[in-house]
Design an enzyme around this catalytic site. Structure first.
Site, short mmCIF file in Angstrom:
data_model
loop_
_atom_site.label_atom_id
_atom_site.label_comp_id
_atom_site.label_asym_id
_atom_site.label_seq_id
_atom_site.Cartn_x
_atom_site.Cartn_y
_atom_site.Cartn_z
N ASN A 9 0.88 -1.17 0.00
CA ASN A 9 0.00 0.00 0.00
C ASN A 9 0.91 1.22 0.00
O ASN A 9 1.49 1.57 1.02
CB ASN A 9 -0.89 -0.03 1.24
N TRP A 10 1.02 1.82 -1.19
CA TRP A 10 1.94 2.98 -1.30
C TRP A 10 1.39 4.22 -0.60
O TRP A 10 2.11 5.21 -0.45
CB TRP A 10 2.20 3.31 -2.77
N LYS A 11 0.11 4.18 -0.25
CA LYS A 11 -0.55 5.37 0.33
C LYS A 11 -0.34 6.57 -0.61
O LYS A 11 -0.29 6.39 -1.82
CB LYS A 11 -0.06 5.61 1.75
N HIS A 95 -9.53 1.19 4.86
CA HIS A 95 -8.26 1.37 5.57
C HIS A 95 -8.50 2.31 6.76
O HIS A 95 -9.32 3.23 6.67
CB HIS A 95 -7.22 1.95 4.61
N GLU A 97 -6.91 4.75 7.76
CA GLU A 97 -6.74 6.17 7.42
C GLU A 97 -8.00 6.72 6.74
O GLU A 97 -8.36 7.88 6.94
CB GLU A 97 -5.48 6.34 6.54
N GLU A 167 -5.10 -4.58 10.78
CA GLU A 167 -4.08 -3.55 10.96
C GLU A 167 -4.35 -2.78 12.25
O GLU A 167 -5.17 -1.84 12.25
CB GLU A 167 -4.10 -2.57 9.78
N GLY A 173 2.76 2.67 10.81
CA GLY A 173 3.72 3.76 10.63
C GLY A 173 4.45 4.16 11.90
O GLY A 173 5.10 5.20 11.95
N SER A 213 3.65 -1.69 10.43
CA SER A 213 5.11 -1.76 10.62
C SER A 213 5.69 -3.12 10.26
O SER A 213 6.61 -3.60 10.92
CB SER A 213 5.48 -1.35 12.05
N GLY A 234 2.94 -0.83 4.29
CA GLY A 234 3.01 0.58 3.93
C GLY A 234 4.45 1.00 3.67
O GLY A 234 5.02 0.75 2.61
N GLY A 235 5.06 1.63 4.66
CA GLY A 235 6.39 2.23 4.52
C GLY A 235 7.42 1.33 3.85
O GLY A 235 8.13 1.77 2.93
P1 13P Z 1 3.13 0.73 7.68
O1 13P Z 1 3.65 -0.57 7.09
O2 13P Z 1 3.82 1.95 7.16
O3 13P Z 1 3.05 0.66 9.17
O4 13P Z 1 1.61 0.87 7.16
C1 13P Z 1 0.75 -0.19 7.32
C2 13P Z 1 -0.48 0.08 6.54
O5 13P Z 1 -1.28 0.94 6.90
C3 13P Z 1 -0.68 -0.67 5.30
O6 13P Z 1 -1.96 -0.49 4.79
#
Ligand code: 13P
Length: 251
Positions: A9-11, A95, A97, A167, A173, A213, A234-235
């Site tokens: 997930n590149w966000k 998600h 977010e 999640e 993050g 994470s 994500g990251g």
């Molecule tokens: P991180 O891997 O950056 O913690 O993000 C997780 C996430 O929200 C994937 O959708």
């Protein structure tokens, strides 16, 4: 063992050149892998760039969100048909977010999951509790409630065509991952809720990803857990080598 599914997930990250470079790196590192599903979810404006860059590989791609209506006066939104037209196979729904920053409710998540399935997209439906909810010992009530509401009256043809991503919000993050034991406990609980809804055989085939994470140095122990079938990253998905290492987990 269920077929693992590892998703990036590149966000809201990457421009065209970054997307091309990242996909080229993934192509080099991962093209030969056939025993797991690999998914890249870029910002929607980069979907066609990613499609071209991943052509000829088995790496799938999808969107990070969509609306549940097929067309109309919904400024700024994308429809399920538009994602299919762009050749997406997956879509992340609900998600945290989206829930926290854009006020998405379980009821909306439910409509989106149904709309995605209707056009043949595989929804990755996200659930997870906040730190305060966990501190108060309510994490299972919260996550169970999200699963039941998000999947209300949801039917599907194949148990592989709907993915759940657990999640925990406090792990996203932050560098603070759930311990494999905590993650496994929640995944087993989620599977028990899925069993109530769909029966044991179907629930046993459904895939539940962990997200929050996930890094090259913790993926192996997470994937060693019985009910963890993949990761939503994500990251660490923003760098080809680190996402490739996650995809190539050894459990
Ligand atoms: P991180 O891997 O950056 O913690 O993000 C997780 C996430 O929200 C994937 O959708």
């Amino acid at each position: 063992m269920r077929r693992p599914i590892l998703a990036a997930n590149w966000k809201m990250n990457n421009l065209t050149a970054d997307a091309k470079k990242l996909c080229a790196g993934l192509k080099e590192e991962l093209s030969g892998l056939r025993d797991r599903d690999i998914v890249v979810c870029p910002p929607s404006i980069l979907i066609s760039t990613v499609k071209d860059a991943l052509a000829g590989t088995l790496i799938g791609f999808g969107a990070q969100n969509m609306y549940y209506k097929q067309s109309g006066a919904f400024t700024g939104e994308l429809s399920p048909d538009m994602l299919v037209d762009a050749q997406c196979r997956y879509v992340i729904i609900g998600h945290s977010e989206r829930r926290q920053l854009f006020a998405e409710t379980d009821a909306l998540v439910n409509l989106k999951v149904k709309a995605a399935l209707e056009v043949g997209l595989t929804p990755i439906m996200c659930v997870g509790e906040t730190k305060d909810e966990r501190k108060a010992g309510k994490e299972k009530d919260i996550v169970g409630g999200q699963i039941r509401a998000g999947l209300k009256d949801v039917k599907f043809e194949s148990p592989l065509g709907l993915v759940i991503a657990y999640e925990p919000i406090w792990a996203i993050g932050t560098g603070e991952t759930a311990t494999p034991q905590d993650a496994q406990d929640m995944h087993a609980y989620i599977r028990s809720v899925l069993t109530e809804i769909y029966g044991e055989e179907t629930a046993g085939l459904m895939r539940i990803q962990y997200g929050g994470s996930v890094k090259p140095d913790n993926i192996d122990e997470l994937m060693a857990c019985e009910d963890i079938d993949g990761a939503l990253v994500g990251g660490a998905s923003l760098e080809a080598k680190s996402f490739a290492r996650i995809v190539r987990f050894s459990a």
